[in-house]
Design a protein around this motif. Sequence first.
Motif, short mmCIF file in Angstrom:
data_model
loop_
_atom_site.label_atom_id
_atom_site.label_comp_id
_atom_site.label_asym_id
_atom_site.label_seq_id
_atom_site.Cartn_x
_atom_site.Cartn_y
_atom_site.Cartn_z
N ALA A 81 -9.41 -6.19 34.65
CA ALA A 81 -10.55 -4.87 34.23
C ALA A 81 -10.13 -3.97 34.28
O ALA A 81 -8.95 -3.29 35.59
N LYS A 82 -10.73 -2.98 33.91
CA LYS A 82 -10.20 -1.41 33.78
C LYS A 82 -10.84 -0.57 35.24
O LYS A 82 -12.82 -0.45 35.29
N THR A 83 -10.35 0.04 35.91
CA THR A 83 -11.16 0.24 36.67
C THR A 83 -11.46 2.25 36.52
O THR A 83 -10.74 3.16 36.14
N VAL B 263 -8.34 2.56 48.74
CA VAL B 263 -8.34 2.96 47.34
C VAL B 263 -7.56 2.62 46.09
O VAL B 263 -8.06 1.67 44.60
N ALA B 264 -6.76 3.75 46.41
CA ALA B 264 -5.93 3.72 45.08
C ALA B 264 -5.28 2.44 44.97
O ALA B 264 -4.63 2.07 44.17
N ARG B 265 -4.91 1.56 46.27
CA ARG B 265 -4.05 0.43 45.91
C ARG B 265 -5.10 -0.93 44.74
O ARG B 265 -4.43 -1.34 44.67
N ASN B 266 -6.46 -0.42 45.14
CA ASN B 266 -7.37 -1.38 44.55
C ASN B 266 -7.37 -0.80 43.03
O ASN B 266 -8.39 -1.72 41.85
N ILE B 267 -7.29 0.25 42.36
CA ILE B 267 -7.35 1.02 40.91
C ILE B 267 -6.61 -0.20 39.53
O ILE B 267 -4.78 -0.42 40.58
N HIS C 82 -21.59 4.93 33.41
CA HIS C 82 -19.78 6.01 33.01
C HIS C 82 -18.85 4.55 33.32
O HIS C 82 -18.02 4.91 32.80
N CYS C 83 -19.81 3.39 33.45
CA CYS C 83 -18.71 1.75 33.07
C CYS C 83 -19.23 1.17 31.48
O CYS C 83 -19.96 1.21 31.25
N TYR D 166 -16.16 -1.14 39.09
CA TYR D 166 -15.99 0.22 39.91
C TYR D 166 -15.52 0.26 41.48
O TYR D 166 -15.58 -1.42 41.89
N ILE D 167 -15.43 0.49 42.51
CA ILE D 167 -14.55 0.49 43.77
C ILE D 167 -15.99 1.08 44.17
O ILE D 167 -16.69 1.65 44.34
#
Length: 341
Positions: free
Chosen positions: A134-136, A122-126, A75-76, A82-83
């Motif tokens: 880094a690209k989430t 989760v949303a706050r850490n994107i 995926h990455c 990745y979270i």
Amino acid sequence: MAEPIKIIDLRSDTVTKPPPAMRLVMAQAEVGDDVYGEDPTVNRLQSLAAEMLGTEAALFAASGTQSNLLGVMSHCERGDEYIVGQRAHTYRFEGGGAAVLGSIQPQPIEFQEDGTLDLGEVARNIKPKDFHFAKTRLLCLENTQEGKVLPLGYLAEASALAKEHGLSIHLDGARVFNAAVKLKVPVREITRHFDTISFCLSKGLGAPVGSVLCGPREIIDKARRWRKVLGGGMRQAGILAAAGIHALTHHVDRLAQDHENAARLAQGLAQIKELPVEPSKVQTNMVFFTLEPSLFKALQAYLKERGILISGREKVRLVTHLDVSEEDVRAVIAAFKSYFT
């Protein structure tokens, strides 16, 4: 000559021995060279796994660590993120593989009490779309998480959040069949919320080796290349895959017995005042409690002398599985009670 002490191993559900019927199908397995895609038994296992989980394709891997890493790396790209949960297996117990081998940054956040990740957190850490970050790319969940089953409604919300933010979503479903049996739903009712799913054959399902990564054909094709790069290409692997097929066709429904035995174990241990065991928190095949390290070591040694193996880190985890019977559970409870009286 004294009879040997029967070993009751509660350290993990990875310790099971393949039963005679499983050994027989392994011995009789038709094999070929899987690197060429020519092992018919591996191909059957992969087709069966994809059908059961409702995905386009599947890939047999040597371990859950490898299968999860294949998922994350498929995926990455280098420099992506990745979270993941702070105590998640993919972050904490897999050697930092995504960072070491994939140059993929983990962004861990704390689990909630029920094993979920707070979706607001989760949303706050994107990360913003800014070259400083880094690209989430990916959200990783775990089901079961320390024996806890993630609610179906939560999975739908997590999937929707991932789609809203352009993320893929991966499930470390090492024990996803335990979750399905607990919820009394087909496993695809859980897995349909994810782009990729890794599940273990070598835990509650009782096979000696292996995990399977399931997902879209494009991702699985990419994972197949990464598996080769990571040294995971296997040749006549049908001998192992046959055990996985047997596990998927004979050992899924019986997971309910492990859950029942864990509940019995928790209820018995809860009668011992020195043990902070809460039976209401036992959902699948794991019982947890905490003890001072010095007290734990003494208890561990006492039980080992009586053929009972336990382990613990921050807390003690007792795991029921294919090789633990109801009679064994009674013996374990009796041994604990004798220690504390």
